[in-house]
Design a protein around this motif. Structure first.
Motif, PDB file in Angstrom:
ATOM      1  N   PHE A  82       0.830  -1.197   0.000  1.00  0.00           N
ATOM      2  CA  PHE A  82       0.000   0.000   0.000  1.00  0.00           C
ATOM      3  C   PHE A  82       0.865   1.247   0.000  1.00  0.00           C
ATOM      4  CE2 PHE A  82      -3.292  -2.681   2.272  1.00  0.00           C
ATOM      5  CZ  PHE A  82      -4.168  -2.707   1.201  1.00  0.00           C
ATOM      6  N   SER A  83       0.371   2.284  -0.663  1.00  0.00           N
ATOM      7  CA  SER A  83       1.035   3.579  -0.567  1.00  0.00           C
ATOM      8  C   SER A  83       0.763   4.143   0.822  1.00  0.00           C
ATOM      9  CB  SER A  83       0.504   4.530  -1.640  1.00  0.00           C
ATOM     10  OG  SER A  83      -0.808   4.930  -1.326  1.00  0.00           O
ATOM     11  N   GLU A  84       1.507   5.144   1.197  1.00  0.00           N
ATOM     12  CA  GLU A  84       1.323   5.750   2.521  1.00  0.00           C
ATOM     13  C   GLU A  84       0.118   6.676   2.562  1.00  0.00           C
ATOM     14  OE1 GLU A  84       4.965   7.489   3.863  1.00  0.00           O
ATOM     15  OE2 GLU A  84       6.083   5.648   3.528  1.00  0.00           O
ATOM     16  N   VAL A  85      -0.422   7.011   1.414  1.00  0.00           N
ATOM     17  CA  VAL A  85      -1.593   7.884   1.354  1.00  0.00           C
ATOM     18  C   VAL A  85      -2.821   7.106   1.824  1.00  0.00           C
ATOM     19  CG1 VAL A  85      -3.052   9.269  -0.177  1.00  0.00           C
ATOM     20  CG2 VAL A  85      -0.583   9.146  -0.571  1.00  0.00           C
ATOM     21  N   PRO A  86      -3.614   7.647   2.769  1.00  0.00           N
ATOM     22  CA  PRO A  86      -4.813   6.937   3.234  1.00  0.00           C
ATOM     23  C   PRO A  86      -5.824   6.743   2.105  1.00  0.00           C
ATOM     24  CG  PRO A  86      -4.432   8.926   4.539  1.00  0.00           C
ATOM     25  CD  PRO A  86      -3.428   8.917   3.441  1.00  0.00           C
ATOM     26  N   ALA A  87      -6.711   5.787   2.280  1.00  0.00           N
ATOM     27  CA  ALA A  87      -7.742   5.529   1.276  1.00  0.00           C
ATOM     28  C   ALA A  87      -8.737   6.683   1.228  1.00  0.00           C
ATOM     29  CB  ALA A  87      -8.469   4.226   1.600  1.00  0.00           C
ATOM     30  N   ASP A  88      -9.206   7.004   0.038  1.00  0.00           N
ATOM     31  CA  ASP A  88     -10.282   7.974  -0.143  1.00  0.00           C
ATOM     32  C   ASP A  88     -11.587   7.193  -0.234  1.00  0.00           C
ATOM     33  OD1 ASP A  88      -8.560  10.185  -0.354  1.00  0.00           O
ATOM     34  OD2 ASP A  88      -8.244   9.786  -2.483  1.00  0.00           O
ATOM     35  N   VAL A  89     -12.444   7.336   0.772  1.00  0.00           N
ATOM     36  CA  VAL A  89     -13.734   6.657   0.766  1.00  0.00           C
ATOM     37  C   VAL A  89     -14.757   7.626   0.188  1.00  0.00           C
ATOM     38  CG1 VAL A  89     -15.474   5.476   2.138  1.00  0.00           C
ATOM     39  CG2 VAL A  89     -13.061   5.344   2.795  1.00  0.00           C
ATOM     40  N   LEU A  90     -15.232   7.332  -1.008  1.00  0.00           N
ATOM     41  CA  LEU A  90     -16.170   8.212  -1.688  1.00  0.00           C
ATOM     42  C   LEU A  90     -17.617   7.835  -1.390  1.00  0.00           C
ATOM     43  CD1 LEU A  90     -14.267   8.219  -5.091  1.00  0.00           C
ATOM     44  CD2 LEU A  90     -14.047   9.831  -3.199  1.00  0.00           C
ATOM     45  N   GLU A  91     -17.877   6.536  -1.160  1.00  0.00           N
ATOM     46  CA  GLU A  91     -19.213   6.044  -0.842  1.00  0.00           C
ATOM     47  C   GLU A  91     -19.072   4.757  -0.061  1.00  0.00           C
ATOM     48  OE1 GLU A  91     -23.162   5.930  -3.504  1.00  0.00           O
ATOM     49  OE2 GLU A  91     -21.312   6.120  -4.645  1.00  0.00           O
ATOM     50  N   ASN A  92     -19.904   4.562   0.953  1.00  0.00           N
ATOM     51  CA  ASN A  92     -19.882   3.343   1.750  1.00  0.00           C
ATOM     52  C   ASN A  92     -21.223   3.284   2.471  1.00  0.00           C
ATOM     53  OD1 ASN A  92     -19.136   1.039   3.164  1.00  0.00           O
ATOM     54  ND2 ASN A  92     -17.899   2.139   4.651  1.00  0.00           N
ATOM     55  N   ARG A  93     -22.250   2.722   1.792  1.00  0.00           N
ATOM     56  CA  ARG A  93     -23.611   2.781   2.320  1.00  0.00           C
ATOM     57  C   ARG A  93     -24.489   1.710   1.675  1.00  0.00           C
ATOM     58  NH1 ARG A  93     -27.110   4.624  -1.406  1.00  0.00           N
ATOM     59  NH2 ARG A  93     -26.254   5.675  -3.215  1.00  0.00           N
ATOM     60  N   PRO A  94     -25.681   1.455   2.279  1.00  0.00           N
ATOM     61  CA  PRO A  94     -26.631   0.548   1.630  1.00  0.00           C
ATOM     62  C   PRO A  94     -27.222   1.214   0.390  1.00  0.00           C
ATOM     63  CG  PRO A  94     -27.576   1.437   3.656  1.00  0.00           C
ATOM     64  CD  PRO A  94     -26.152   1.920   3.577  1.00  0.00           C
ATOM     65  N   ASN A  95     -27.669   0.412  -0.568  1.00  0.00           N
ATOM     66  CA  ASN A  95     -28.334   0.995  -1.735  1.00  0.00           C
ATOM     67  C   ASN A  95     -29.727   1.492  -1.335  1.00  0.00           C
ATOM     68  OD1 ASN A  95     -29.961  -1.299  -1.673  1.00  0.00           O
ATOM     69  ND2 ASN A  95     -29.102  -2.176  -3.531  1.00  0.00           N
ATOM     70  N   SER A  96     -30.423   2.140  -2.228  1.00  0.00           N
ATOM     71  CA  SER A  96     -31.687   2.803  -1.889  1.00  0.00           C
ATOM     72  C   SER A  96     -32.803   1.839  -1.505  1.00  0.00           C
ATOM     73  CB  SER A  96     -32.144   3.689  -3.042  1.00  0.00           C
ATOM     74  OG  SER A  96     -32.348   2.904  -4.201  1.00  0.00           O
ATOM     75  N   HIS A  97     -32.679   0.553  -1.861  1.00  0.00           N
ATOM     76  CA  HIS A  97     -33.708  -0.433  -1.512  1.00  0.00           C
ATOM     77  C   HIS A  97     -33.286  -1.330  -0.362  1.00  0.00           C
ATOM     78  CE1 HIS A  97     -35.932   0.798  -5.020  1.00  0.00           C
ATOM     79  NE2 HIS A  97     -34.860   0.600  -5.753  1.00  0.00           N
ATOM     80  N   ALA A  98     -32.113  -1.072   0.229  1.00  0.00           N
ATOM     81  CA  ALA A  98     -31.567  -1.861   1.348  1.00  0.00           C
ATOM     82  C   ALA A  98     -31.405  -3.331   0.985  1.00  0.00           C
ATOM     83  CB  ALA A  98     -32.427  -1.692   2.605  1.00  0.00           C
ATOM     84  N   THR A  99     -31.143  -3.604  -0.295  1.00  0.00           N
ATOM     85  CA  THR A  99     -30.920  -4.992  -0.730  1.00  0.00           C
ATOM     86  C   THR A  99     -29.449  -5.266  -1.002  1.00  0.00           C
ATOM     87  OG1 THR A  99     -31.334  -4.333  -3.016  1.00  0.00           O
ATOM     88  CG2 THR A  99     -33.207  -5.211  -1.768  1.00  0.00           C
ATOM     89  N   GLY A 100     -28.620  -4.246  -0.998  1.00  0.00           N
ATOM     90  CA  GLY A 100     -27.198  -4.417  -1.277  1.00  0.00           C
ATOM     91  C   GLY A 100     -26.389  -3.289  -0.661  1.00  0.00           C
TER      92      GLY A 100
END
Length: 133
Positions: A73-91
């Motif tokens: 891994f590079s020393e740069v931290p990860a950029d988290v752009l999205e991390n959530r359930p989908n709009s129907h809570a199925t995925g």
């Protein structure tokens, strides 16, 4: 009326057996952890989605990053752009960017960058769904 009482007793006994036999099938299953497939180079900043099995909904989720063999891994931290359930809570939806570095075979200090591997994790449940944000 003895025949009627016998019929009622038999019907009540059959109904009791039917209810008892049906109870385990309708009982909620405990939440299950599901690890999605390894997405080689998936930590590329693009949206990736993994779904719960049919008739189940997402209770929670997240992701794991890994570096391929021969990289770090590079020393740069990860950029988290999205991390959530989908709009129907199925995925669960993840968009994250993390760079790995690989030295060149020529032995120079030059390094080549590439995205890390990504695996999405879910906890799926039969409980009532809650829609994503």
């Amino acid at each position: 009326m003895p025949g009627t009482r016998t019929s009622l007793a038999a019907a009540a006994g059959a109904l009791t057996l039917l209810c008892c036999a049906a109870a385990p099938a309708s009982a909620d299953q405990p939440p299950q952890h599901l690890a999605g497939p390894l997405i080689s180079g998936g930590a590329d900043g693009h949206q990736h989605e993994v779904f719960c099995p049919g008739m189940q909904h997402v209770q929670s989720g997240g992701y794991a990053l890994s570096a391929r063999s021969g990289t770090e891994f590079s020393e740069v931290p990860a950029d988290v752009l999205e991390n959530r359930p989908n709009s129907h809570a199925t995925g669960w939806i993840v968009a994250v960017r993390k760079t790995t570095w690989q030295g060149r075979a020529s032995g120079t200090d030059r390094r080549e960058a590439g995205p890390a591997d990504l695996r999405i994790h879910l906890v799926c449940t039969d409980d009532t769904m809650s829609h994503g944000a």
